[in-house]
Design a protein around this motif. Structure first.
Motif, PDB file in Angstrom:
ATOM      1  N   GLU A   1       0.436   0.367  -8.664  1.00 31.63           N
ATOM      2  CA  GLU A   1      -0.273   1.486  -8.055  1.00 31.63           C
ATOM      3  C   GLU A   1      -1.581   1.083  -7.380  1.00 31.63           C
ATOM      4  O   GLU A   1      -2.143   1.858  -6.618  1.00 31.63           O
ATOM      5  N   THR A   2      -2.054  -0.104  -7.647  1.00 35.08           N
ATOM      6  CA  THR A   2      -3.268  -0.598  -6.978  1.00 35.08           C
ATOM      7  C   THR A   2      -2.933  -1.714  -5.987  1.00 35.08           C
ATOM      8  O   THR A   2      -3.836  -2.401  -5.504  1.00 35.08           O
TER       9      THR A   2
ATOM     10  N   ARG B   1       2.113   6.530  -7.028  1.00 33.35           N
ATOM     11  CA  ARG B   1       1.087   7.437  -7.579  1.00 33.35           C
ATOM     12  C   ARG B   1       1.455   8.897  -7.314  1.00 33.35           C
ATOM     13  O   ARG B   1       1.326   9.753  -8.194  1.00 33.35           O
TER      14      ARG B   1
ATOM     15  N   ARG C   1       0.835  -1.216   0.000  1.00 36.30           N
ATOM     16  CA  ARG C   1       0.000   0.000   0.000  1.00 36.30           C
ATOM     17  C   ARG C   1       0.862   1.255   0.000  1.00 36.30           C
ATOM     18  O   ARG C   1       0.540   2.241  -0.667  1.00 36.30           O
TER      19      ARG C   1
ATOM     20  N   ALA D   1       2.363   1.646  -3.464  1.00 41.79           N
ATOM     21  CA  ALA D   1       1.312   2.086  -4.386  1.00 41.79           C
ATOM     22  C   ALA D   1       1.051   3.589  -4.243  1.00 41.79           C
ATOM     23  O   ALA D   1       1.037   4.330  -5.235  1.00 41.79           O
TER      24      ALA D   1
ATOM     25  N   HIS E   1       0.049   0.025 -13.374  1.00 42.65           N
ATOM     26  CA  HIS E   1      -1.296   0.032 -12.786  1.00 42.65           C
ATOM     27  C   HIS E   1      -1.396  -1.010 -11.666  1.00 42.65           C
ATOM     28  O   HIS E   1      -1.962  -0.736 -10.603  1.00 42.65           O
TER      29      HIS E   1
ATOM     30  N   ARG F   1      -1.527  -4.623  -6.310  1.00 43.62           N
ATOM     31  CA  ARG F   1      -1.938  -5.964  -6.737  1.00 43.62           C
ATOM     32  C   ARG F   1      -0.776  -6.850  -7.152  1.00 43.62           C
ATOM     33  O   ARG F   1      -0.992  -7.968  -7.598  1.00 43.62           O
TER      34      ARG F   1
END
Length: 188
Positions: free
Chosen positions: A44-45, A16, A9, A12, A41, A47
């Motif tokens: 940044e999420t 960002r 987190r 991410a 992406h 995942r």
């Protein structure tokens, strides 16, 4: 949340933020770094777990060190809730120690007329930085007296006897940062 989730987190959010500071879209960072838009992406999420090589490419494109992307929130700041402050009373006046890390202290004072605060002085080399937010604060240090009105500040030798007083009709509200350059004051 376990440490891996916290790192994901943090990475991410920091990625960002670094991309936003550049004013870049995902496609812009992908083009500059050679890392696919989809991978960025996913990072940044939170995942995926990117490799160090991927992070190095992103950091080179963004011109930031890897340490900035993985810097945990606790390393960036430390809240100091007023509810946790140590408050002392001097008649009607109050002095609240909001935080102390052993080298710096942050104080908030509300000083009423007729209830001065005096200090015998901190250890050698100590400095104080004062900012007044309400009223006029009279500061005596050594043989000098300074009148500090609201919105103004003052730096002073905190290693000398000094005192604060309020000669006005409204409370003088001010913040003090104490900076120890040598030994910490054992009283606080």
């Amino acid at each position: 949340m376990d440490v891996v989730e916290e790192v994901e987190r943090t990475l991410a959010a920091n990625l960002r933020a670094a991309r936003a500071r550049q004013g870049w879209r995902l496609d812009d960072l992908a083009a500059a770094s050679g890392v696919s838009r989809g991978m960025i992406h996913q990072i940044e999420t939170a995942r995926t777990h990117p490799s160090v090589a991927t992070l190095a490419k992103l950091c080179a494109a963004l011109d930031v060190p890897i340490s900035e992307l993985v810097e945990m929130p606790a390393e960036l700041g430390s809240p100091a809730p007023y509810a946790d402050a140590t408050v002392t009373r001097h008649g009607q006046s109050t002095a609240a120690l909001l935080m102390s890390d052993g080298r710096h202290e942050l104080w908030e004072h509300a000083l009423y007329a007729g209830h001065p605060i005096h200090d015998t002085g901190h250890p050698p080399g100590t400095r104080e930085i004062i900012h007044v937010t309400q009223g006029i604060l009279q500061v005596d240090v050594g043989g000098a007296t300074f009148a500090v009105p609201a919105r103004d500040g003052l730096t002073l030798r905190g290693d000398r006897p000094h005192g604060y007083r309020n000669d006005g009709d409204v409370p003088a509200v001010y913040t003090v940062v104490v900076v120890y350059t040598g030994a910490r004051d054992p009283r606080f």
